[in-house]
Design a protein around this motif. Structure first.
Motif, PDB file in Angstrom:
ATOM      1  N   GLY A 356       3.090   8.689   2.445  1.00  0.00           N
ATOM      2  CA  GLY A 356       2.445   7.342   2.241  1.00  0.00           C
ATOM      3  C   GLY A 356       2.149   6.833   3.658  1.00  0.00           C
ATOM      4  N   ASP A 361      -0.556   4.091   3.234  1.00  0.00           N
ATOM      5  CA  ASP A 361      -0.218   3.521   1.854  1.00  0.00           C
ATOM      6  C   ASP A 361       1.099   2.614   1.944  1.00  0.00           C
ATOM      7  OD1 ASP A 361       0.139   2.898  -0.711  1.00  0.00           O
ATOM      8  OD2 ASP A 361      -0.655   4.789  -1.443  1.00  0.00           O
ATOM      9  N   PRO A 362       1.351   1.445   2.227  1.00  0.00           N
ATOM     10  CA  PRO A 362       2.482   0.803   2.277  1.00  0.00           C
ATOM     11  C   PRO A 362       3.175   0.702   0.839  1.00  0.00           C
ATOM     12  CG  PRO A 362       0.505  -0.983   2.397  1.00  0.00           C
ATOM     13  CD  PRO A 362       0.015   0.535   2.354  1.00  0.00           C
ATOM     14  N   ASP A 363       2.625   0.874  -0.323  1.00  0.00           N
ATOM     15  CA  ASP A 363       3.210   0.699  -1.294  1.00  0.00           C
ATOM     16  C   ASP A 363       3.985   2.079  -1.676  1.00  0.00           C
ATOM     17  OD1 ASP A 363       2.181  -1.654  -2.274  1.00  0.00           O
ATOM     18  OD2 ASP A 363       0.478  -1.166  -3.113  1.00  0.00           O
ATOM     19  N   GLN A 364       3.167   3.210  -1.405  1.00  0.00           N
ATOM     20  CA  GLN A 364       4.024   4.438  -1.297  1.00  0.00           C
ATOM     21  C   GLN A 364       5.155   4.672  -0.591  1.00  0.00           C
ATOM     22  OE1 GLN A 364       1.543   8.216  -1.399  1.00  0.00           O
ATOM     23  NE2 GLN A 364       3.185   9.376  -1.131  1.00  0.00           N
ATOM     24  N   LEU A 366       7.006   2.198   0.439  1.00  0.00           N
ATOM     25  CA  LEU A 366       8.156   1.280  -0.194  1.00  0.00           C
ATOM     26  C   LEU A 366       8.808   1.771  -1.423  1.00  0.00           C
ATOM     27  CD1 LEU A 366       6.169  -2.157   0.436  1.00  0.00           C
ATOM     28  CD2 LEU A 366       8.358  -1.437   1.598  1.00  0.00           C
ATOM     29  N   GLU A 367       7.773   2.357  -2.317  1.00  0.00           N
ATOM     30  CA  GLU A 367       8.384   2.901  -3.545  1.00  0.00           C
ATOM     31  C   GLU A 367       9.353   4.059  -3.418  1.00  0.00           C
ATOM     32  OE1 GLU A 367       6.773   5.607  -7.455  1.00  0.00           O
ATOM     33  OE2 GLU A 367       5.527   5.059  -5.770  1.00  0.00           O
ATOM     34  N   ASP A 401       2.798  -5.039   7.980  1.00  0.00           N
ATOM     35  CA  ASP A 401       3.325  -5.318   6.532  1.00  0.00           C
ATOM     36  C   ASP A 401       4.593  -5.774   6.691  1.00  0.00           C
ATOM     37  OD1 ASP A 401       4.088  -5.298   3.820  1.00  0.00           O
ATOM     38  OD2 ASP A 401       2.371  -4.505   3.501  1.00  0.00           O
ATOM     39  N   ARG A 403       6.752  -6.403   4.319  1.00  0.00           N
ATOM     40  CA  ARG A 403       7.726  -5.482   3.552  1.00  0.00           C
ATOM     41  C   ARG A 403       7.986  -4.187   4.518  1.00  0.00           C
ATOM     42  NH1 ARG A 403       3.824  -4.337  -1.348  1.00  0.00           N
ATOM     43  NH2 ARG A 403       2.725  -3.877   0.366  1.00  0.00           N
TER      44      ARG A 403
END
Length: 417
Positions: A356, A361-364, A366-367, A401, A403
């Motif tokens: 990620g 891809d910040p969402d990947q 973090l997930e 980001d 997060r």
């Protein structure tokens, strides 16, 4: 601001700073923890790397000493404290290294010459105990929790070696086995010096015992020390020796297949896709062995980890689509389900988070990264912590980001001295 905070503020990992100064990463960790101080020849380079004057660096070190004195209640000097847990472990390793090394060099003599009652337990007893300890080690969330039992077993094994004057191949094989486990614990705790000493003794004992598989496995484990510091050429050389030894070993065991699996990691580090794929193909042949061909103790290679290994190699080589598919399939396996191996699952999650990061891809990130952080914290695994710290090096623009920045700050709290 301490040394560690200053280093992180400049964007350096411990490995990067160590490389700039020509020292081991563990040395940087000990500077930052206050266990030792940089020597005068090292201070100028450290000051330049941290963008400080020598006076500012000395002030920082003085403040660190004062903080350590307040915490510990006594003077901290350039040497580890005698009661420090890491130092006690180091002394124990080196003591046994010295004693066992001397014993294996002594000439053999008849068993009846040994003092009556000196041998505590038969060689078969040590083999059974070692097998049990490997199972305990595999199930333990925190690998370091197993060390006290291993230390006691090492002490008993020394007594047995003393009684036999190092002439028993079975006892020497048990020593090679047990020191590999001790090395695994040291490696997981980022104590590379202790791990290297332990693996060296394991290799020496395996050689003395004529146990080619044990000897080869000790070299394989030692190669991980080189690969953890990206010395892939040196690792490949050691693995080449392990491959030759495994060729002389028991063909019913999976030693040669494990060697091939680890060789794939070294080749991936060198950017050689063809050699990596060839090594993985040789490792896959383990599936043709009978089930008992994978030892349950010091070997433990039956092919069940090949999916995650292949995925990690694709990450190294930049083949992200192949890597993601392979790692997600690995994550669905029973052995990597939630509640199973924390270290293995954490490692795969860190690799998926790294994919990620490479894709921005910040969402990947973090997930997968958040779960990996939780597993690293619960398991206290230095190995997973290292993988997560390497993940932070991939963040780049993602650090903007908030997060991702918070995740990076949480990872920075992990101690990998």
């Amino acid at each position: 601001m301490g040394l560690a905070e200053r280093r992180r503020a400049l964007g350096y990992s411990q490995e990067t700073l160590a490389g700039l100064l020509g020292v081991d990463r563990t040395t940087v960790g000990r500077w930052e923890s206050g266990r030792i101080e940089p020597q005068p020849p090292q201070r100028r380079g450290l000051a330049i790397a941290l963008e400080l004057s020598l006076r500012e660096l000395d002030s920082l070190l003085t403040a660190l000493r004062a903080g350590m004195q307040e915490t510990a209640g006594h003077q901290v000097n350039d040497h580890p404290r005698a009661g420090d847990e890491d130092e006690m472990i180091r002394r124990e390793f080196l003591r046994i290294l010295t004693v066992s090394g001397a014993l294996t060099a002594l000439p053999a003599y008849e068993a009846e010459a040994a003092p009556a009652g000196a041998l505590r337990g038969t060689p078969a007893d040590f083999e059974r105990m070692n097998d049990h300890l490997w199972r305990v080690y595999q199930l333990a969330r925190s690998k370091s929790s197993v060390y006290p039992v291993i230390r006691d077993q090492l002490a008993r094994l020394n007594e047995a070696l003393d009684a036999s004057r190092g002439s028993s191949p079975t006892l020497l094989g048990a020593a090679a086995d047990l020191f590999q486990m001790a090395g695994e614990i040291a490696f997981d705790g980022n104590r590379y010096t202790e791990a290297a000493a332990s693996y060296s003794l394991a290799a020496s004992a395996g050689k003395e015992a004529g146990a080619y598989d044990l000897w080869a496995c000790a070299l394989v484990r030692h190669s991980y020390l080189d690969m953890s510091e990206r010395r892939y050429h040196q690792a490949a050389q050691m693995l080449g020796a392990a491959e030759r030894l495994a060729g002389r070993g028991d063909k019913a065991l999976s030693t040669r297949h494990w060697v091939a699996s680890v060789q794939a990691e070294a080749y991936a580090g060198l950017g050689d896709l063809s050699a990596c794929e060839s090594a993985l193909a040789r490792a896959e042949e383990v599936k043709d062995l009978a089930a008992e061909g994978a030892n349950g103790g010091w070997l433990r290679f039956d092919g069940t980890r090949l999916a995650e290994e292949r995925g990690a190699r694709y990450v190294q080589l930049g083949r992200l689509d192949l890597a993601e598919e392979t790692l997600k399939n690995a994550l669905a396996q029973t052995g990597l389900s939630s509640g199973q191996s924390y270290r293995r699952r954490g490692t795969v999650l860190a690799s998926l988070a790294a994919i990620g990061a490479k894709r921005r891809d910040p969402d990947q990130v973090l997930e997968y990264g958040r779960e990996a952080v939780g597993l690293a914290r619960v398991s206290e695994s230095g190995y997973v912590a290292r993988r997560l710290q390497a993940l932070c090096d991939e963040f780049g623009p993602l650090s903007r980001d908030h997060r991702v920045a918070e995740l990076g700050a949480e990872i920075a709290t992990f101690s990998t001295p």
